[in-house]
Design a protein around this motif. Structure first.
Motif, PDB file in Angstrom:
ATOM      1  N   PHE A 445       0.824  -1.211   0.000  1.00  0.00           N
ATOM      2  CA  PHE A 445       0.000   0.000   0.000  1.00  0.00           C
ATOM      3  C   PHE A 445       0.859   1.262   0.000  1.00  0.00           C
ATOM      4  N   ASN A 446       0.338   2.311  -0.584  1.00  0.00           N
ATOM      5  CA  ASN A 446       1.046   3.587  -0.527  1.00  0.00           C
ATOM      6  C   ASN A 446       0.619   4.356   0.729  1.00  0.00           C
ATOM      7  N   ASP A 448      -1.006   7.122   1.224  1.00  0.00           N
ATOM      8  CA  ASP A 448      -2.404   7.581   1.273  1.00  0.00           C
ATOM      9  C   ASP A 448      -3.314   6.459   1.745  1.00  0.00           C
ATOM     10  N   GLU A 449      -3.078   5.274   1.192  1.00  0.00           N
ATOM     11  CA  GLU A 449      -3.912   4.130   1.558  1.00  0.00           C
ATOM     12  C   GLU A 449      -3.699   3.750   3.019  1.00  0.00           C
ATOM     13  N   LEU A 452      -5.441   6.107   5.357  1.00  0.00           N
ATOM     14  CA  LEU A 452      -6.873   5.836   5.456  1.00  0.00           C
ATOM     15  C   LEU A 452      -7.122   4.692   6.439  1.00  0.00           C
TER      16      LEU A 452
END
Lengths: 499, 499
Positions: A445-446, A448-449, A452
């Protein structure tokens, strides 16, 4: 072989006076078993991923929902981290305790509350074993579909926490697809219901969000599972191949023909021989690969599908195809597969079980690459897996006592996971992230992910007291992992930070 | 009949200088159609729930993902609320615009990007119509299972936002079970992927959380749907009953026998007559109720199941059972059901469509109570619904021009929803909460549960700019609703605050 303990996670947690916490807990939960002597804590030091161990500060075994509520409210008030544990059969260290935390053991919640044969549901406590649900439902002609290999021992609460899979998930879905309703306790001690007895439920789908959340969002105290009608008939086809890639290709062709088998499993020669030596399942020990394809449903249908699948297997280059003659032979074919992991354990001092998923179409390519990597690293890899799902379980064989082998096992494991992500798959299929794969989440995952995920976690548990250090890495950890990564000078995904 | 407009929601939003916003948007999105003239805005004043209307400040029709990202980042920076809209066929006012907000219309995203017949998935843009996916997949022998009645017109993005159902969801699951991957844009303009091409995905299940979130968490810009193989054969049994309760009981007995029909729908006499007059489907107009039971699968299996279901229907007191002779008759049997809502619209000046779910076992009891309520309120109620799912659609017939009828329709609607919650069901099955049922959410959930919804919402959209005033009520609103409630002196669930 030394055990893992990650000081980076435990070290950051606040310290508490153990005697003080113990005294408060004893006063708060007078009817509840509380363990704190070193020898009493030992059985709880690890889960199924035994290479990671830690001694919990204190173990609590409540018997009532009210006790769980009181315990979580206490943890929240006193800011003590807490880890919930089911049967402890998980393979990614999701139930690994914290030296500065409470371990909440749900083993006493083992009542089957009710079976409603008309609504096709069972209400059970979270400590009930997976197989026990199907056994209790059997007199009604019903069963619970998801069947992890550990189904004799694993508990339904743990299955929900990990969104467990199994042989039959190809056709019948993962745990999340077979759960109707959950009762959970939040970190503040509130009792909430997620889902409903009706088909759908308004609002956000917190039932699905909670399933597979690895103990990060709350503690499950009751589960309503969906039950299915037992298929009238089930048969297994055992197909032999002299070539692993052909077997991989046959998998895609069966599914592509519109047939969804009850199970579609693959084993390679090393796994076949290990299983056959151990279980005497009747496997062809000279085959390079076998496929086990179960077809279930109405009798007439099963026979028709068996013919269609047999033709596909032959066309894909199977050297031999056998149909289970009776229920006894069907069970025996499966026994080899279900015991493949311990069977491999018999032929190697150590093995490391990987759990990655890939799109089904990539099976032949990934199998070929694994075989090349095996030669490159000089380590044997046994392949045993849910081929229909594209959920691979390469078992890397090594001897931790031979200098350098652990590092080589680590290296090939990293390359295999890298391969899974590269072809559009993921770093875990059904075993969860837990402690084991927390660094690999930085690759999957990056930021941003991940942010979240953290925001969702904070919605349930703002202080981060529930199972800290599992499942979702901090961005800080990923930054560190990233630089470690660059320091090594190549783009790899270390399978384990230290092994 | 006057339209609804809830000042309590729009009134609380910040006001912006419309001309200024328009100028900024035009500069930001030069290639993008932006509507602001009164007459251009009119088509966007409502969705399928036409009794609620509002004129949006401005309508934007982007064509690229980058434009959606820029628009959302703009809304976030300028703190302008924004509502996303698909085809506008929703029945709960989920796409109702805000007078002080931007309406983001996704109608131009109507490309089918790819169909992968081997992986059984289609990648599509959110504006693609539900039925168009199945049409594009047909040459591969595949189809997309969830089939809302509006499937000719509704878009897949809206289906995901509302977690839409349909006739075939009993066997094949809701939208959430048929989605593989989503690409979404957050309120900050970030592009994220939820789910993966593999079977499972690590981390929290944000794909399921997003599905059915009614535009509150982000905007969908691409959807990967799962495709199923078309069943070899499908037949429909049309069973007549002289008694609604017997029909209700037959539903439970079919499912209880372990048969999961492709669809299992019920219509009562009023609905039968309306549909027959309109469509000439060949329905028995003197029956008190009919069941339509579709069986699909391998031909031989379908015939066997038809025999079993016919026997169950006869035993449950069916007065007549007919099997569709050919595909043409099967389609005709369904045409009556699929057009039942407009058919009822032909026999009554106004009707109010309810959408509640109940546990299947409660069908006979709830149908009896609805019939008693109908007599009590002096209003006809037509029942047309997904009986197998326990998803009811009572249609309350009234004439808004007759003084008092609107209030009576409101009253009986409230009582029906109350009944659904009472028997363990929910206030909505597949139409969503939207604006219409936001007050009823206060009855369905307690404040702890609603607080958790708010915390999850805040994880995605802390400023509350995405579709405010829909789906999840504020606790303040529930407190107000609660006191209104007490003021009326009885425990009711007003179906609509004002109608």
């Amino acid at each position: 072989m030394s055990y893992h303990y990650d000081e980076k996670i435990d070290g950051a947690l606040p310290s508490h006076d153990c005697a003080q916490i113990l005294a408060e807990l004893s006063a708060l939960l007078p009817g509840c078993e509380i363990l704190h002597e070193k020898e009493d804590l030992r059985p709880f030091e690890c889960d199924g991923l035994s290479s990671y161990r830690a001694t919990p500060m204190v173990v609590v075994l409540p018997e009532t929902i009210e006790e769980v509520q009181a315990l979580l409210a206490f943890a929240s008030k006193r800011q003590v981290p807490i880890v919930a544990r089911g049967a402890g059969t998980g393979l990614s260290g999701g139930a690994l305790p914290l030296e500065k935390g409470i371990l909440l053991v749900m083993a006493r919640f083992k009542k089957i509350i009710s079976i409603d044969a008309e609504a096709c549901v069972a209400r059970v406590q979270p400590g009930v074993r997976n197989l026990a649900i199907s056994q209790a439902a059997a007199p009604f002609g019903l069963y619970y579909a998801p069947d992890p290999s550990s189904q004799i021992a694993c508990s339904i609460g743990g299955n929900v926490a990990e969104n467990s899979g199994g042989v039959h998930c190809l056709k019948y879905g993962l745990t999340v697809h077979n759960i109707q309703k959950l009762t959970i306790v939040t970190i503040d001690g509130e009792l909430l219901t997620l889902g409903s007895d009706a088909l759908d439920c308004p609002g956000f789908d917190l039932l699905a969000l909670f399933t597979g959340s690895e103990g990060m969002l709350g503690v499950i105290v009751e589960v309503t599972v969906k039950l299915l009608t037992k298929p009238q008939s089930a048969k297994v086809l055992l197909a032999s191949f002299d070539n692993v890639e052909n077997a991989g290709r046959a998998v895609g062709e069966i599914i592509g023909a519109g047939i969804i088998p009850g199970g579609l499993e693959m084993m390679d020669n090393l796994a076949i021989r290990a299983a056959e030596d151990f279980i005497h399942a009747g496997y062809p020990v000279d085959a390079e690969a076998i496929l086990l394809c179960e077809l279930d449903g109405a009798e007439i249908d099963v026979l028709e599908d068996c013919e269609r699948v047999e033709a596909i297997l032959q066309a894909a280059g199977a050297t031999d195809v056998r149909l289970s003659r009776d229920e006894e032979e069907r069970q025996r074919f499966w026994a080899g597969r279900k015991n493949a992991f311990p069977a491999v354990g018999r032929i190697s001092p150590d093995y490391y079980c990987m759990d990655g998923t890939i799109p089904r179409r990539e099976l032949p390519r990934v199998l070929r690459s694994i075989s090349e990597l095996s030669a490159e690293y000089g380590l044997q890899v046994a392949n045993v897996f849910h081929a229909g799902d594209g959920n691979m379980h390469p078992l890397i064989l090594f001897d931790a006592n031979t200098p350098g082998e652990t590092e080589r096992a680590e290296g090939i494991g990293a390359r295999i996971l890298e391969l899974c992500v590269e072809v559009g798959g993921s770093i875990t299929g059904e075993h969860g992230v837990g402690r084991e794969k927390i660094n690999q989440m930085c690759a999957q995952f990056n930021s941003d992910e991940l942010s979240l995920f953290h925001a969702v976690k904070a919605a349930f548990d703002p202080a981060g007291l529930l199972n800290p250090g599992k499942n979702i890495p901090t961005l800080h950890r990923c930054a560190e992992f990233g630089s470690m990564h660059v320091h090594h000078g190549e783009l790899t995904f270390p399978a384990l930070e230290r092994f």
